[in-house]
Structures are given as structure tokens and as C-alpha cells.
Design a protein around this motif. Sequence first.
Motif, PDB file in Angstrom:
ATOM      1  N   ALA A  68      11.460  12.956  -2.891  1.00  0.00           N
ATOM      2  CA  ALA A  68      12.421  12.188  -3.694  1.00  0.00           C
ATOM      3  C   ALA A  68      11.875  12.156  -5.112  1.00  0.00           C
ATOM      4  O   ALA A  68      11.989  13.128  -5.843  1.00  0.00           O
ATOM      5  CB  ALA A  68      12.608  10.811  -3.084  1.00  0.00           C
ATOM      6  N   GLY A  69      11.170  11.078  -5.525  1.00  0.00           N
ATOM      7  CA  GLY A  69      10.510  11.092  -6.827  1.00  0.00           C
ATOM      8  C   GLY A  69       9.257  11.955  -6.788  1.00  0.00           C
ATOM      9  O   GLY A  69       8.858  12.561  -7.762  1.00  0.00           O
TER      10      GLY A  69
ATOM     11  N   THR B 117       6.234  10.825  -6.463  1.00  0.00           N
ATOM     12  CA  THR B 117       5.047  10.192  -7.044  1.00  0.00           C
ATOM     13  C   THR B 117       3.984   9.867  -6.002  1.00  0.00           C
ATOM     14  O   THR B 117       2.812   9.757  -6.335  1.00  0.00           O
ATOM     15  CB  THR B 117       5.416   8.898  -7.797  1.00  0.00           C
ATOM     16  N   ASP B 118       4.377   9.689  -4.752  1.00  0.00           N
ATOM     17  CA  ASP B 118       3.369   9.471  -3.711  1.00  0.00           C
ATOM     18  C   ASP B 118       3.150  10.734  -2.888  1.00  0.00           C
ATOM     19  O   ASP B 118       2.030  11.037  -2.495  1.00  0.00           O
ATOM     20  CB  ASP B 118       3.784   8.316  -2.801  1.00  0.00           C
TER      21      ASP B 118
ATOM     22  N   VAL C 283      13.710   2.449 -11.895  1.00  0.00           N
ATOM     23  CA  VAL C 283      13.987   1.856 -13.210  1.00  0.00           C
ATOM     24  C   VAL C 283      15.487   1.598 -13.378  1.00  0.00           C
ATOM     25  O   VAL C 283      15.885   0.597 -13.977  1.00  0.00           O
ATOM     26  CB  VAL C 283      13.454   2.747 -14.355  1.00  0.00           C
TER      27      VAL C 283
ATOM     28  N   ALA D   8       4.991  -1.061  -8.529  1.00  0.00           N
ATOM     29  CA  ALA D   8       4.275  -0.017  -9.264  1.00  0.00           C
ATOM     30  C   ALA D   8       4.189  -0.305 -10.766  1.00  0.00           C
ATOM     31  O   ALA D   8       3.981  -1.444 -11.172  1.00  0.00           O
ATOM     32  CB  ALA D   8       4.881   1.353  -8.984  1.00  0.00           C
ATOM     33  N   THR D   9       4.366   0.735 -11.567  1.00  0.00           N
ATOM     34  CA  THR D   9       4.211   0.621 -13.021  1.00  0.00           C
ATOM     35  C   THR D   9       5.435   1.226 -13.708  1.00  0.00           C
ATOM     36  O   THR D   9       6.215   1.929 -13.064  1.00  0.00           O
ATOM     37  CB  THR D   9       2.985   1.433 -13.500  1.00  0.00           C
ATOM     38  N   PRO D  10       5.594   0.975 -15.013  1.00  0.00           N
ATOM     39  CA  PRO D  10       6.746   1.581 -15.692  1.00  0.00           C
ATOM     40  C   PRO D  10       6.794   3.094 -15.493  1.00  0.00           C
ATOM     41  O   PRO D  10       7.870   3.653 -15.237  1.00  0.00           O
ATOM     42  CB  PRO D  10       6.516   1.226 -17.165  1.00  0.00           C
ATOM     43  N   GLN D  11       5.649   3.764 -15.577  1.00  0.00           N
ATOM     44  CA  GLN D  11       5.636   5.221 -15.432  1.00  0.00           C
ATOM     45  C   GLN D  11       6.131   5.652 -14.055  1.00  0.00           C
ATOM     46  O   GLN D  11       6.836   6.654 -13.919  1.00  0.00           O
ATOM     47  CB  GLN D  11       4.216   5.762 -15.636  1.00  0.00           C
ATOM     48  N   LEU D  12       5.725   4.907 -13.022  1.00  0.00           N
ATOM     49  CA  LEU D  12       6.141   5.270 -11.658  1.00  0.00           C
ATOM     50  C   LEU D  12       7.592   4.880 -11.412  1.00  0.00           C
ATOM     51  O   LEU D  12       8.323   5.585 -10.715  1.00  0.00           O
ATOM     52  CB  LEU D  12       5.212   4.615 -10.632  1.00  0.00           C
TER      53      LEU D  12
ATOM     54  N   ASN E 106       9.873   5.024 -13.554  1.00  0.00           N
ATOM     55  CA  ASN E 106      10.701   6.012 -14.265  1.00  0.00           C
ATOM     56  C   ASN E 106      10.928   7.272 -13.444  1.00  0.00           C
ATOM     57  O   ASN E 106      11.827   8.058 -13.756  1.00  0.00           O
ATOM     58  CB  ASN E 106      10.045   6.396 -15.592  1.00  0.00           C
ATOM     59  N   VAL E 107      10.108   7.510 -12.445  1.00  0.00           N
ATOM     60  CA  VAL E 107      10.215   8.733 -11.642  1.00  0.00           C
ATOM     61  C   VAL E 107      10.525   8.394 -10.180  1.00  0.00           C
ATOM     62  O   VAL E 107      11.341   9.035  -9.536  1.00  0.00           O
ATOM     63  CB  VAL E 107       8.910   9.567 -11.734  1.00  0.00           C
TER      64      VAL E 107
ATOM     65  N   TRP F  28       0.979  -4.149 -10.722  1.00  0.00           N
ATOM     66  CA  TRP F  28       0.644  -2.828 -10.209  1.00  0.00           C
ATOM     67  C   TRP F  28      -0.191  -2.908  -8.933  1.00  0.00           C
ATOM     68  O   TRP F  28      -1.336  -2.480  -8.891  1.00  0.00           O
ATOM     69  CB  TRP F  28      -0.130  -2.032 -11.260  1.00  0.00           C
TER      70      TRP F  28
END
Lengths: 207, 325
Positions: free
Chosen positions: B30-31, B33-34, B77, B100-104, B106-107, B236
Amino acid sequence: MEKKPAKKSPGGVSRRDFIKGMGTGALGTAVLPPLLGQTIPTKKGRVPVYDKKTIALTVNGQKVGLAVEANETLLDVLRDKLDLTGAKRVCDRGECGGCTVLLDGAPVYACMYLAIRADGKAVKTVEGLAAGDKLHPVQEAFIEKDGYQCGFCTPGFLMTTSAFLEKNPAPSLDEIKQALSGNLCRCGNYAKIYGAVDAAAKKLRGA
Amino acid sequence: MREFKIAEPRTMDELAALLAESEEPVAMMAGGTDLIDELKSGVATAGLVVDLRTVAGLAGITPEKDGLRVGVMTRVVELAEDAVVARDYPSLKEAALSLATPQLRNVGTVGGNLCQRPRCWYYRDPQVVCRKKGGFNCFAFQGRNKYHAIFGGSGCFIVCPSDLAPALISLGAKATIGTAKGDKVVALEQFYAPPEVDVTRENVLAKGQFLKDVRVPAPKAGQRAAYVKLKERGTWDFALVSAAVAGVVNDGAFAEIAVVMGGVAPTPWRLRKAEDALRGKPVSEALVRQAAEAALKDASPMRENGFKADLVFAALKEAVMAAAA
């Protein structure tokens, strides 16, 4: 463009020359086979599949075309293929923010984003933050307010901050902390970093 | 990173067919990120990564007459910044922002968060072959288990890491599962499967199936909801214990209530005994304590995670008081 000639790297090719060269590289891709992939047959048709793919993206305003492996991250490509080493490889697992770049204007971890997905997107790294020799107001503020110690995490903080202040030009301290929560500074210089972000916001507002 | 190929199906039909017919191990991205972390460490062994981003129709938030449809490829986001979510489902917004964080954000995507693999350090260690990876032992049971399950651990003591799942389940969300033979709709609560069903996966998705969207029913008149996330860091972090409470309050008492917790069990954990204790009675700290005690009768803490029982009460109190206020 910049007035001063760019500094030459030890290899004799400056980063700027290299990036400029990639502009012509983008034209070159037009005559390459557009896809390096194959397809997997299914009952509903053939699905495209890649172990390598030619992608076109914009890096710091310059069009770039290159072939990337399926398992390369955006950080791999920026650092190893485009010689843009501003985004740092630190944890390499999306936990520290040292590799933060802007993807279509939004901060992301380049280490946790496959390069193949950057096809058609605009990437901005810390190398693209200044306008020629004129530093970005966020960079100026970090210098003026000592918003770094060793400086290794700074490119990530600069990228996150520059995107954040476009969305929120007058943030509170708490909003600054939340916005920067995805960037770690192991020198522990947070108080001055927050001060630098506040100063940068004022500069950008013309206050 | 290990080598793999990326498939880019363009339609849900292609996706379902590819998933059903693939002979090599497949990972849906999906994203990512993990998943990318798992592919780097070697915990994920897929030779074919299927990119859901190229599949038409999986992204976006769509208001419908009976609620809100959230496609699985909607980025976190977008959920956190959506005006309808902010107005009608503030606890869902809170859960999205807590994640998570803004960066994560966002994706990372809604579907990715709902289907995130467990954070158990034995599972995440590529050298360890635990039950989830086809081995015979849960190493957390006899080993280090500070972050593990106090409810519902049955041979595997992972906790559901999702923040969106408890909030969505408390709001009555349904999940649409895409298959080669058409869609299947289940309550999101039923989308998750405990270890005794199949210890190697955390949800009911069988080969050839994918999560397509979640649908959140329109808010009821007087609906109140809250999401509270207790964590070690200020930001976070995954939840030690999180509590999602949603219901309808009349004269200081919950006429209807749903309580769902994260971080305490292998699946998002519905505290029905707490709901029964809270329903129809004027909200007070003493009542919340009774409710937590009723729910905790089902808890089986291990050597290092008994503190989570206290956090169940703390999270429940904070969420119930916030929702009732």
C-alpha cells in the motif's frame, strides 16, 4: 541560474554540472524503450511487472530520466545514481528523518519509498533549497539561531521545516514540535532547532 | 534489500486475478512504509510485490448517503486533514494524527495501517522463526513480553499496532473485501482474526483477496466519540494501550456505547463487559473503574506486561470522560 561558477568536485565534475547533464539525459530517454518490464498473464489480462524500470522525474527542478531496480529506494537513487548526498542515510528504516526529501512538496522518508514509485513526481532535496547562491530563509534561520550541532540531521530538518511553514506560516511551539516529530537530532539540539523554525517562520512572513 | 519484482495491476480485476493465480509468495504494497522495512530485514520473503497504487479506484474519501467511504489507498494525511472526518468523526481524525510522523502519514495509507504486520520484536527479527513465521514457539510467552498482549493471546501474543482500527470499529465501520468473484462486506471487527484461526496472518484475507475500502456509518444524532493513545514517547510511537469509545450520551449516561482497544490483544479488542457496565448508568470515575475491572477479568498478563492492566483503566477513563464531556 547561479552567477558564480560551481565548485568542482574531486572527480572534476561538479554536482551542478552533473545535474545539468541529466537534463539532456531526460531527452535521451525518449528514444529508449519506455519500459523495461514484462507482463504476467492472468485470466483478466496481462499485468505489467518490472525488475527494472525507466522512470522520469523532476529533481530540484531538473528533468531526470534513468533506469531503476525494483528494489531500489528513492534514497539509493538520489545518493548513488544522482550524486545528491544531502539526504542522509542514517537509520535506513524510516525512524530518524535524516533522509527527508519533498515529494510533490510533501516531506517523505526517501529510505522507505521505492524509486520506481517516483516516476512522474517532483523531488526536492536540500541541494535544491537555495536559489543559486541565495540561501533559503529556513537555511538562514538555522545558521543564525544555531539550529544544529554536528549538522548531520540538518538537511532533513530543513526539508521538513520548509514544507511545514508553507502549510502553516505562523505555527505555535507545539505545532512546530509535532511537525518535526519525524526528525531526530542525536545531539539533542531541539530547543535551538525549534527557535530556528520560529525565526524562519517570521522571516518568511516578513515579520 | 532483497530482490523482488514489482507488479503494477491497473484494475481491481487484474489485482484479484494476479493475487489468486500467483504461484510465488506475494506481498501487497500500500504505502510501503513498513513493508520496505520487512523487505530490507528479510522478514518479508515475497518475490513479487504487488503495487496497489496503480490500481484504479482504491484511493479517496467519498461521502455517501449513509456514511463515508474510505478507499484503502487513501493516505493517512488525507484522512487526518479531511473536513468531513473532522466534523463527523473527530475520534478518527485524532487516531490518524496520533499515528507515526508527518513523513509517514504523507505516504502511509489507511489500508496499510489496518493491515500492518505486528511489531513484536521476535516476529521482526529475521533470525527468529516464531509461530507466526511457521515455527513452533512463541518466544514472547517465556521471553521478553513488555509490549505484548494481555487479552486473547492464544499461542501468539502480538498486539494489533493499528490506531485507525479501534477508532473505526468503535464507529461501526464495515470493510469491503475484494475477490475475483466479487465484493464481500464484513464488519471491520470481523475482518481481524485471532491467532487460533491462522497464526500466520492477522486478518481474514485469503489468497486472492484484498481489502478494498472501509465504510463508516453516518454519525447518529448525539453521537460522541474519543480516541486516547497511551505511549512511552510523547509522539511517534505505537500505543502501549489505546482506547476508542463511541456512543450516544443521554443525561450523562451512555445509551449506546462501543469500547475498542489497541495494543492489548492480537486483534483490535472489543471490551463488551466494559460496555455492559457503562451502558445506561451516569458516567463517573467509579463506574469506569467497575467497567475496567469487569473487562480485565478476561486479561492474562505475562511477566512484564502487567502494567497494561492499569493502562486499560487509565485509557478507558480518559476516553469515556472525553466522550461524555
